[in-house]
Structure formats: structure tokens, C-alpha cells
Design an enzyme around this catalytic site. Structure first.
Site, PDB file in Angstrom:
ATOM      1  N   GLU A 246       0.837  -1.194   0.000  1.00 26.77           N
ATOM      2  CA  GLU A 246       0.000   0.000   0.000  1.00 26.77           C
ATOM      3  C   GLU A 246       0.875   1.248   0.000  1.00 26.77           C
ATOM      4  O   GLU A 246       1.942   1.265   0.604  1.00 26.77           O
ATOM      5  CB  GLU A 246      -0.917  -0.004   1.233  1.00 26.77           C
TER       6      GLU A 246
ATOM      7  N   GLU B  98      -9.637   6.034   3.088  1.00 33.38           N
ATOM      8  CA  GLU B  98      -9.983   5.322   4.316  1.00 33.38           C
ATOM      9  C   GLU B  98      -9.839   6.274   5.496  1.00 33.38           C
ATOM     10  O   GLU B  98      -8.933   7.112   5.525  1.00 33.38           O
ATOM     11  CB  GLU B  98      -9.068   4.112   4.503  1.00 33.38           C
TER      12      GLU B  98
END
Length: 442
Positions: A198, A352
Site C-alpha cells: 500500500e 480510508e
């Protein structure tokens, strides 16, 4: 009477002793020492030079072979590869492509043979354990975990060797003890052993600065992996940029937009490197008895005796490279993974937040720009030129109809996929939201 005086004197001396013990680590010669403020700032081992940033960050220039990656048991004898065999083209630039800048650059540069590592407090990441996105399912329940909310698009095929996009950079408002991020996820493996790579930008409280970061795990966020260089894993090769340090500039609502291009990939897929046998640098021969590209005997004959040879080809690792704009920052060695050692099967792009639900209501932490995706360019956060690398080593634009979008709570944060792929944006989408409102109360 004398005994009484002696007893009082002894008590007074004990009091002074106790007082000096209590205050001993807070005061020296009447000067207060900020023990909590200064406690635990760890100078990185292998530091050759230290640079003080104007924003308060301290950067240690660390010997490249003493960076945290080499504490990993699988990387003890690892030899660093300074650049990939080939570098794929970055996402298409536009006039808003940001020139990545970090404040500490004003006060110096790290020398060759070192990498910049931001100095952290001893318990900084212990306090931030709840930041780690503990997700376990590759379906809707994958995102439906306590306190983590998403607004993302996803894409999946059998074999993926890279992911890319450009995303505009913001500085959203974040409540105490929470975070907001925008990133790319590269995933492979079953739920309980999920492998992820990520990368993107994040804002955490109480610092509230926009920072470039990476993250990885090889066991579904259970016990492996970390942000940036917090633990052994990611190998940094770039001396100019420090992960988890603030980046500038950031976008403003209804004003100039700044984005960064992020590319994660395995190289190189027959593009510009490679050759037969020993025609070019690459293959390392260790056997003195056989010559490559030399005739071999005997050979098989039709309807006669057959001769075969046993051939075994295997790999011990496979690197996933991380590139921002035209800068290669480093790589994740394949040895730290069990599924991403070969290829990925899914990519996600989006945002997020962590919602601590303080005050018994939904968080006010913003995602992206703090505005919903349907507000569009200049107002909402975006990902543009979304692409993936296939087994030929080339990046391919993801078609809009191949994207699946998902938002945990659309009334709090949403995602809007754009149908228009013109104007240099290719396949793109907008996402984000303000968090707490009358429509997003709980």
C-alpha cells in the site's frame, strides 16, 4: 527535647531526599527538562548525518545497508538493487503535477550511500496501533470492520504485476487519535494470509500534516507489516525523500490542485532489458563445465532412442518497486511475502478513515478534500489515469466498466466514477466526504 529536634531534622532531611528524587529527572539546577517531550526520540543506527527540518522533524541520513530492512530475518544477506531493470512510464502529467517537496530539503541533503529516515519517538507507533487497517475479507465484509470506513474502487484479474494512478494531495481535518488517507492497495492471497502493498498520503492526529507513506503485510494485518520504515521490510534506495515526512504543496478547495503519481510494479517484461545467454550483463554463470549457446549431444531420433535433459528454473525473490512521480524510492523484496512473491490478483484505489466515534457520534474526520465525490474537479479528491500492469510488463488503462465501487457509509463518504476519460485524466473517479453531519450522525 534534643530527641524531638533530631527526629524533626531527620524527617526534614528525608523529605528533601524524597523531593529531590521525585524532581530529579525534571529539574537540573533550576532548569526544567521537558522529559515527556524529549523522551524517546530515537537516533537511527548507522546515522552518518543529521538534518533538522524547519517543521520540527529530524532526519537521520542512515547508511543504506543499516536501514531497518536489514533487521528482517529473510534479508540478512540481501544485496541492494539500486534501480529496477526498467522503469515504466509514469501516469500522464498535467499542469497540476506537484514537484514533491519536503521541508527538510531547505537545510541539507543526505550524502550518497545513505537514505533519509525521520526520527520518531519511542512510543509513537505504539500509540498508533489502531491506525493499522485490520481487514480480513475480500468481499463487502472485507470493509465492514469496526471503526474503519472506506470509499474505494477495485479491479481484479488473474495476474497483476503493477498498479498506478495520480491522486491529488489534501490536508483533511482529522479528529484526535484518528487518521485519514488516500492510497493504492495491491493485494493477493486468501483472507487469513492476505498480502498487501500500500502507498499514498495520510494525515494523522495530533500532527495533522500530510505525509507520504507505505504499508505492507503478509498475514492479513495480524502480526507482520508496518507503515513506511517502522519495521524491517521495505528497502529504500532514494536519498532525496523521507517516508512519513510532510509533503508540499497540497490542494485547496476551488483553487489550484496538486497531485502525485504513484506507481507500484514488478519489472520488467521484455521491454528494454534481457538477452540470450551471456550476450548482455544479467545471467551469472557459476559452472565451469558447460558453455551456453554451444551444441549438445546426443539428440533424439524419430521412432528411435529418446534423450532428454532435466531443466529447473526457479526464483528466490521478486521485488515490487515503489515510484513517486519520476523518483524510484525503493522496493519490497519478494522474500517477505508468500503470495505477492509472484503476482497480485486485486487492486484498490481510494480513501480510508478511522472513526473512533468520540462523543457517541460519527467522527468529524474528513476523507479526501472533506467534500463528496459528486462535487467533482477542484472540490473533491480524485484518482486519475488508473492502470494496471499485465504479464507483458506494460501498463494498461482500466476500463470504467471494470471498476467496482464501494463506500462503507455513502452518507458520510462516497465515491463517483467519471464516465469521461478525455482531457488527460483517463479512467478516474472522485471520492471523499465531511464525516459527521445531520445525514451522517452515527
Amino acid at each position: 527535647m534534643a530527641n524531638v529536634i533530631n527526629n524533626k531534622l531527620e524527617c526534614f532531611m528525608c523529605f528533601l531526599f524524597a523531593l529531590s528524587y521525585v524532581l530529579g529527572d525534571s529539574f537540573v539546577d533550576g532548569r526544567r527538562i521537558e522529559t515527556m517531550k524529549n523522551k524517546g526520540f530515537i537516533k537511527q543506527k548507522g546515522t552518518i548525518k543529521t538534518i533538522e527540518g524547519e517543521d520540527g522533524d529530524t532526519i537521520d541520513c542512515v547508511d543504506i545497508y543499516q536501514q531497518p530492512a536489514f533487521d528482517h530475518p529473510f534479508l540478512k544477506n540481501h544485496i541492494i538493487q539500486m534501480k529496477p531493470n526498467s522503469i515504466p512510464s509514469s501516469p500522464k502529467e498535467n499542469s497540476y503535477q506537484a514537484e514533491l517537496f519536503q521541508n527538510w530539503h531547505k537545510n541539507g541533503q543526505c550524502p550518497e550511500g545513505t537514505v533519509p529516515i525521520r526520527r520518531t519517538q519511542e512510543d509513537e507507533y505504539t500509540r498508533g496501533v489502531k491506525w493499522i487497517p485490520r481487514r480480513t475479507q475480500l468481499n463487502h465484509s472485507f470493509y465492514d470492520i469496526s471503526n474503519h470506513e472506506h470509499a474505494i474502487v477495485s479491479f481484479g484479474v488473474a495476474e497483476i504485476y503493477g498498479a498506478r494512478a495520480s491522486l491529488n494531495v489534501w490536508n483533511p481535518v482529522v479528529d484526535d487519535g484518528e487518521f485519514s488517507l488516500a492510497q493504492i492497495w495491491v493485494l493477493a492471497g486468501p483472507d487469513e494470509e492476505l498480502n498487501t502493498i500500500e502507498a499514498g498520503w495520510k494525515v494523522t492526529s495530533p500532527e495533522n500534516k500530510t505525509k507520504l507513506f507505505t504499508f505492507w503485510t503478509s498475514d492479513g494485518y495480524q502480526s507482520t507489516g508496518c507503515f513506511s520504515l517502522e519495521c524491517p521490510g521495505f528497502v529504500q534506495v532514494n536519498k532525496n525523500f523521507s517516508l512519513d515526512s510532510p509533503i508540499e504543496p497540497v490542494s485547496r478547495y476551488s483553487a489550484q490542485q496538486f497531485d502525485i503519481g504513484i506507481t507500484i510494479y514488478k519489472s520488467d517484461g521484455y521491454q528494454s532489458t534481457g538477452c540470450f545467454n551471456l550476450e548482455c550483463p544479467g545471467f551469472v554463470q557459476v559452472n565451469k563445465n558447460f558453455s551456453l549457446d554451444f551444441p549438445i549431444e546426443p539428440v533424439s531420433r524419430y521412432s528411435a532412442q529418446q534423450f532428454d535433459i532435466g531443466i529447473t528454473i526457479y526464483k528466490e525473490n521478486g521485488k515490487w518497486w515503489f515510484q513517486v512521480q519520476d523518483q524510484v524510492l525503493g522496493y519490497w523484496p519478494g522474500t517477505i511475502f508468500n503470495y505477492l512473491v509472484s503476482s497480485a490478483s486485486r487492486i484498490e484505489w481510494g480513501g480510508e478513515v478511522y472513526n473512533a466515534e468520540l462523543g457517541d457520534h460519527h467522527t468529524r474526520t474528513q476523507m479526501g478534500s472533506g467534500h463528496f465525490g459528486n462535487e467533482g474537479y477542484g472540490k473533491a479528491s480524485y484518482f486519475r489515469n488508473i492502470g494496471y500492469m499485465d504479464n507483458s510488463g506494460k501498463f494498461i488503462d482500466v476500463e470504467t466498466q471494470s471498476l467496482k465501487k464501494y463506500a462503507t457509509r455513502p452518507s458520510c463518504y462516497n465515491v463517483e466514477v467519471a464516465n469521461n476519460t478525455n482531457g488527460g485524466f483517463g479512467t478516474h473517479f472522485y471520492f471523499g466526504g465531511p464525516g459527521y453531519s445531520t445525514q451522517c450522525a452515527n
